[in-house]
Scaffold this active site. Structure first.
Site, PDB file in Angstrom:
ATOM      1  N   ASP A  36      35.325  32.753  67.979  1.00  0.00           N
ATOM      2  CA  ASP A  36      36.388  32.189  68.840  1.00  0.00           C
ATOM      3  C   ASP A  36      37.423  33.238  69.240  1.00  0.00           C
ATOM      4  O   ASP A  36      37.838  33.311  70.391  1.00  0.00           O
ATOM      5  CB  ASP A  36      37.037  30.928  68.233  1.00  0.00           C
ATOM      6  CG  ASP A  36      37.662  31.096  66.857  1.00  0.00           C
ATOM      7  OD1 ASP A  36      37.516  32.185  66.251  1.00  0.00           O
ATOM      8  OD2 ASP A  36      38.311  30.141  66.375  1.00  0.00           O
ATOM      9  N   ASP A 171      39.557  25.534  65.391  1.00  0.00           N
ATOM     10  CA  ASP A 171      39.848  24.435  64.460  1.00  0.00           C
ATOM     11  C   ASP A 171      40.770  23.403  65.094  1.00  0.00           C
ATOM     12  O   ASP A 171      40.546  22.197  65.009  1.00  0.00           O
ATOM     13  CB  ASP A 171      40.504  24.975  63.184  1.00  0.00           C
ATOM     14  CG  ASP A 171      39.642  26.017  62.506  1.00  0.00           C
ATOM     15  OD1 ASP A 171      38.458  26.126  62.858  1.00  0.00           O
ATOM     16  OD2 ASP A 171      40.167  26.720  61.622  1.00  0.00           O
TER      17      ASP A 171
HETATM   18  C1  GLA Z   1      38.722  29.902  60.628  1.00  0.00           C
HETATM   19  C2  GLA Z   1      39.620  30.080  61.848  1.00  0.00           C
HETATM   20  C3  GLA Z   1      38.861  29.783  63.141  1.00  0.00           C
HETATM   21  C4  GLA Z   1      37.555  30.576  63.200  1.00  0.00           C
HETATM   22  C5  GLA Z   1      36.774  30.421  61.898  1.00  0.00           C
HETATM   23  C6  GLA Z   1      35.566  31.310  61.856  1.00  0.00           C
HETATM   24  O1  GLA Z   1      38.349  28.557  60.487  1.00  0.00           O
HETATM   25  O2  GLA Z   1      40.733  29.230  61.753  1.00  0.00           O
HETATM   26  O3  GLA Z   1      39.674  30.079  64.241  1.00  0.00           O
HETATM   27  O4  GLA Z   1      37.786  31.913  63.502  1.00  0.00           O
HETATM   28  O5  GLA Z   1      37.560  30.704  60.766  1.00  0.00           O
HETATM   29  O6  GLA Z   1      34.651  30.940  62.830  1.00  0.00           O
END
Ligand code: GLA
Length: 385
Positions: A36, A171
């Site tokens: 992301d 997320d």
């Molecule tokens: C965490 C971060 C997300 C993403 C994931 C890995 O959950 O909050 O933004 O980068 O790790 O995919």
């Protein structure tokens, strides 16, 4: 009593008024990890476990925050918002209020009770769920009029500034935009998204929680982000048109990074391949080819473990164990890493057998039983009453 009723009763008992209640879910991610923040693609879903906040404005210019989990009441004057190391759970709420203020919105006093059933520190984004529930609730009670996407961005910034994790947008986006029985294919550059129906007939999504808390991982997470940025700069030296690792080809990674830095090279190889893998995995789903989709989950795990190096012995063990069962068609560590859960696609009729075997062997090896959660893609943030 369900959580909505429970949190409402707690609020009324403590503050003697009727609150609004907002539910914001945790998330899973089927594939597309650490992509992301590289402008790549992700395939998350909101889940049927959520954070609930009961909120109402008060006339005191103070936030009165009550946590069920921490049996805690904290008062924070709205004129003086800063991260707290003594009460870290409040950072996700106060950080959101701070973001509204930074955008020029007036944040009045409010009372807030929080509870939920998203396991904490298990990689299911309980923190994003708290941020999104708070953002949504404040937007409602103070009538700021922000759209969902703005709330997502604001919640992400709260995580950057008050929790110190330079997370991507996945997320918070998944929590707010979740939809029942659907995955979200999100392009983290354009923020365009499509809902992909997931037909799991005959299969279940099962999480094995290593019970290794990943909360200490924020600095390692930020390091990975920096390694990607450093790899990008090496590519841009020769190919200035490459704006993010999303644009980079494997050939460019080999040519520009391999001779310079082996660690950064491994990180970038993983990211470029993972972004490509999400595209292919989405095609698998549209063809209803769960077997092929599952194989890609195993490939993602291998990349996260060997090249991106965000796994740990416990997560690797959980993935290795399920490989003994043909009925487990896909498995990998999920989320930021360094602990938390693995996500598994398991044939329905063998879930019990696999769960028992994995629990036993994990317990033998690590002297603790993994927690097991069945999850289903669910609806995103909403006002309940
Ligand atoms: C965490 C971060 C997300 C993403 C994931 C890995 O959950 O909050 O933004 O980068 O790790 O995919």
């Amino acid at each position: 009593m369900d959580l909505t009723q429970h949190i409402r009763n707690t609020f009324i008992h403590r503050f003697g008024a009727e609150p609004i209640i907002v539910r914001s879910p945790g998330r899973i991610n089927l594939i597309g990890e650490h992509t992301d923040y590289n402008d790549g693609l992700v395939l998350p879903a909101a889940i049927d476990k959520a954070v609930y906040v009961a909120v109402k404005e008060n006339p005191h210019n103070v936030m009165r925050l009550v946590s069920d989990e921490y049996k805690d009441v904290v008062e924070v004057p709205v004129a003086n918002l800063a991260p707290s190391s003594a009460k870290p759970w409040t950072n996700y709420i106060v950080g959101v209020a701070d973001q509204f203020q930074k955008r020029g919105f007036k944040v009045g006093g409010f009372d807030l009770v929080i509870a939920g059933d998203v396991p904490l520190g298990a990689g299911l984004s309980s923190s994003a769920a708290v941020e999104c529930a708070t953002a949504y609730a404040l937007n409602e009670i103070f009538a700021y009029g922000l759209e969902r996407l703005e709330l997502v961005k604001l919640a992400q910034l709260a995580e950057h500034e008050f929790a110190g994790v330079k997370c991507g947008i996945m997320d918070q986006f998944a929590s707010v935009f979740g939809k029942n029985d659907h995955l979200i294919k999100l392009d983290c550059r354009s923020l365009e998204y499509t809902y992909i129906p997931i037909d799991l007939t005959g299969y279940k999504l099962i999480l094995f929680d290593s019970c290794v808390k990943h909360s200490l991982a924020s600095s390692a997470y930020n390091t990975r982000r920096e390694e990607c940025e450093s790899g990008l700069r090496m590519i841009q030296y020769y190919y200035p048109e490459v704006k993010s690792l999303r644009d980079a080809t494997l050939e460019q990674v080999v040519e520009c990074i391999k001779p310079v830095d082996q660690t950064v090279y491994k990180r970038c190889v993983y990211v470029v391949m993972e972004i490509n893998r999400v595209e292919l995995a989405c095609e698998d789903l549209l063809r209803h080819d769960l077997a092929s989709f599952g194989q890609r989950m195993f490939q993602t795990h291998a990349g996260l473990s060997c090249e991106y190096e965000v796994s740990c012995a416990e997560l690797d063990f959980l993935v290795d164990q399920v490989k003994h069962f043909p009925s487990v068609i896909g498995a990998r560590m999920m989320g930021g890493g360094f602990g938390g859960c693995t996500i598994n696609l398991i044939a329905e009729d063998s879930v019990n057998q696999v769960t028992e075997a994995v629990t036993q062997s994990y317990q033998q090896k690590f002297a603790v039983a993994p927690r097991v959660y069945e999850v289903a893609p669910s609806a995103g943030t909403a006002v309940l009453v």
